[in-house]
Design a protein around this motif. Structure first.
Motif, PDB file in Angstrom:
ATOM      1  N   TYR A  55     -54.568  28.142 -22.951  1.00  0.00           N
ATOM      2  CA  TYR A  55     -54.181  26.933 -22.476  1.00  0.00           C
ATOM      3  C   TYR A  55     -53.414  27.041 -21.152  1.00  0.00           C
ATOM      4  CZ  TYR A  55     -54.329  26.398 -27.710  1.00  0.00           C
ATOM      5  OH  TYR A  55     -54.705  26.334 -29.022  1.00  0.00           O
ATOM      6  N   THR A  56     -53.369  25.737 -20.478  1.00  0.00           N
ATOM      7  CA  THR A  56     -52.383  25.713 -19.377  1.00  0.00           C
ATOM      8  C   THR A  56     -51.524  24.513 -19.572  1.00  0.00           C
ATOM      9  OG1 THR A  56     -54.291  26.330 -17.959  1.00  0.00           O
ATOM     10  CG2 THR A  56     -52.440  25.042 -16.956  1.00  0.00           C
ATOM     11  N   TYR A  57     -50.259  24.605 -19.588  1.00  0.00           N
ATOM     12  CA  TYR A  57     -49.269  23.751 -19.947  1.00  0.00           C
ATOM     13  C   TYR A  57     -48.660  23.301 -18.538  1.00  0.00           C
ATOM     14  CZ  TYR A  57     -49.223  26.624 -24.096  1.00  0.00           C
ATOM     15  OH  TYR A  57     -49.655  27.058 -25.157  1.00  0.00           O
ATOM     16  N   THR A  58     -48.574  22.061 -18.203  1.00  0.00           N
ATOM     17  CA  THR A  58     -48.103  21.377 -17.360  1.00  0.00           C
ATOM     18  C   THR A  58     -47.008  20.494 -17.599  1.00  0.00           C
ATOM     19  OG1 THR A  58     -50.496  21.270 -16.115  1.00  0.00           O
ATOM     20  CG2 THR A  58     -48.601  19.749 -15.333  1.00  0.00           C
ATOM     21  N   TRP A  59     -46.055  20.861 -17.018  1.00  0.00           N
ATOM     22  CA  TRP A  59     -44.597  20.172 -17.628  1.00  0.00           C
ATOM     23  C   TRP A  59     -44.056  19.341 -16.451  1.00  0.00           C
ATOM     24  CZ3 TRP A  59     -42.454  21.676 -22.389  1.00  0.00           C
ATOM     25  CH2 TRP A  59     -42.820  22.897 -22.906  1.00  0.00           C
ATOM     26  N   SER A  60     -43.546  17.978 -16.857  1.00  0.00           N
ATOM     27  CA  SER A  60     -43.041  17.255 -15.822  1.00  0.00           C
ATOM     28  C   SER A  60     -41.758  16.634 -16.357  1.00  0.00           C
ATOM     29  CB  SER A  60     -44.057  16.265 -15.686  1.00  0.00           C
ATOM     30  OG  SER A  60     -45.097  16.441 -15.401  1.00  0.00           O
ATOM     31  N   LYS A  61     -40.701  16.367 -15.233  1.00  0.00           N
ATOM     32  CA  LYS A  61     -39.659  15.724 -15.706  1.00  0.00           C
ATOM     33  C   LYS A  61     -39.881  13.935 -15.481  1.00  0.00           C
ATOM     34  CE  LYS A  61     -34.570  15.388 -14.661  1.00  0.00           C
ATOM     35  NZ  LYS A  61     -33.459  15.994 -13.862  1.00  0.00           N
ATOM     36  N   LEU A  62     -39.607  13.178 -16.310  1.00  0.00           N
ATOM     37  CA  LEU A  62     -39.548  11.813 -16.057  1.00  0.00           C
ATOM     38  C   LEU A  62     -38.515  11.202 -15.602  1.00  0.00           C
ATOM     39  CD1 LEU A  62     -41.744  11.113 -19.295  1.00  0.00           C
ATOM     40  CD2 LEU A  62     -42.725  11.740 -17.049  1.00  0.00           C
ATOM     41  N   VAL A  63     -38.669  10.419 -14.537  1.00  0.00           N
ATOM     42  CA  VAL A  63     -37.675   9.791 -14.064  1.00  0.00           C
ATOM     43  C   VAL A  63     -38.317   8.181 -14.010  1.00  0.00           C
ATOM     44  CG1 VAL A  63     -36.135   9.247 -11.767  1.00  0.00           C
ATOM     45  CG2 VAL A  63     -36.783  11.539 -12.688  1.00  0.00           C
ATOM     46  N   GLY A  64     -37.371   7.343 -14.535  1.00  0.00           N
ATOM     47  CA  GLY A  64     -37.851   5.957 -14.815  1.00  0.00           C
ATOM     48  C   GLY A  64     -39.151   6.050 -15.145  1.00  0.00           C
ATOM     49  N   GLY A  65     -39.890   6.679 -16.189  1.00  0.00           N
ATOM     50  CA  GLY A  65     -41.023   6.943 -16.774  1.00  0.00           C
ATOM     51  C   GLY A  65     -42.305   7.396 -15.926  1.00  0.00           C
ATOM     52  N   THR A  66     -41.719   7.819 -14.606  1.00  0.00           N
ATOM     53  CA  THR A  66     -42.731   8.402 -13.812  1.00  0.00           C
ATOM     54  C   THR A  66     -42.436  10.001 -13.623  1.00  0.00           C
ATOM     55  OG1 THR A  66     -42.434   6.375 -12.254  1.00  0.00           O
ATOM     56  CG2 THR A  66     -43.558   8.451 -11.196  1.00  0.00           C
ATOM     57  N   PRO A  67     -43.618  10.614 -13.730  1.00  0.00           N
ATOM     58  CA  PRO A  67     -43.452  12.210 -13.637  1.00  0.00           C
ATOM     59  C   PRO A  67     -43.169  12.538 -12.242  1.00  0.00           C
ATOM     60  CG  PRO A  67     -45.607  11.454 -14.508  1.00  0.00           C
ATOM     61  CD  PRO A  67     -44.836  10.336 -14.147  1.00  0.00           C
TER      62      PRO A  67
END
Length: 115
Positions: A55-67
């Motif tokens: 597996y490859t894990y891509t994490w994002s912090k969402l700001v106003g629903g935008t990654p």
């Protein structure tokens, strides 16, 4: 006798093919937990099942629903910064070696003080 032997061989080959083509479980994020570590840090941990291969894990912090601030890891755990005094949302997209994907989002309230 020869046609009967041929039919038996065809049946055996079909049975072996059906057995070797076992169904692959769908790629699923079964758990995604994010916890406040204090000092503007959060720890997120995921459990993934199914799919094919690694597996490859891509994490994002969402700001106003935008990654925003996306990063990739090869395991289901990441430590990240978070904005103190607000609920921070993190999205995880997991991709297996066959290209299948699964995603989940989790929020965590971040504090300056270590819990």
């Amino acid at each position: 006798m020869l046609p009967r032997l041929f039919a038996i061989l065809l049946f055996a080959a079909a049975l072996a093919t059906a057995h070797s083509a076992a169904a692959v479980e769908p790629l699923t994020i079964t758990s995604l937990k994010c916890e406040n570590l204090g000092a503007g840090k959060a720890l997120c941990d995921a459990t993934v099942t199914g799919g094919t291969g690694s597996y490859t894990y891509t994490w994002s912090k969402l700001v106003g629903g935008t990654p925003m601030n996306s990063w990739t890891t090869t395991d289901g755990s990441t430590m990240t910064g978070c904005t103190v005094g607000t609920t921070n949302y993190f999205r995880l997209v997991v991709q297996d070696s066959a290209g299948a994907t699964a995603s989940a989002t989790r929020g965590v309230y971040c504090t300056r003080i270590v819990p």
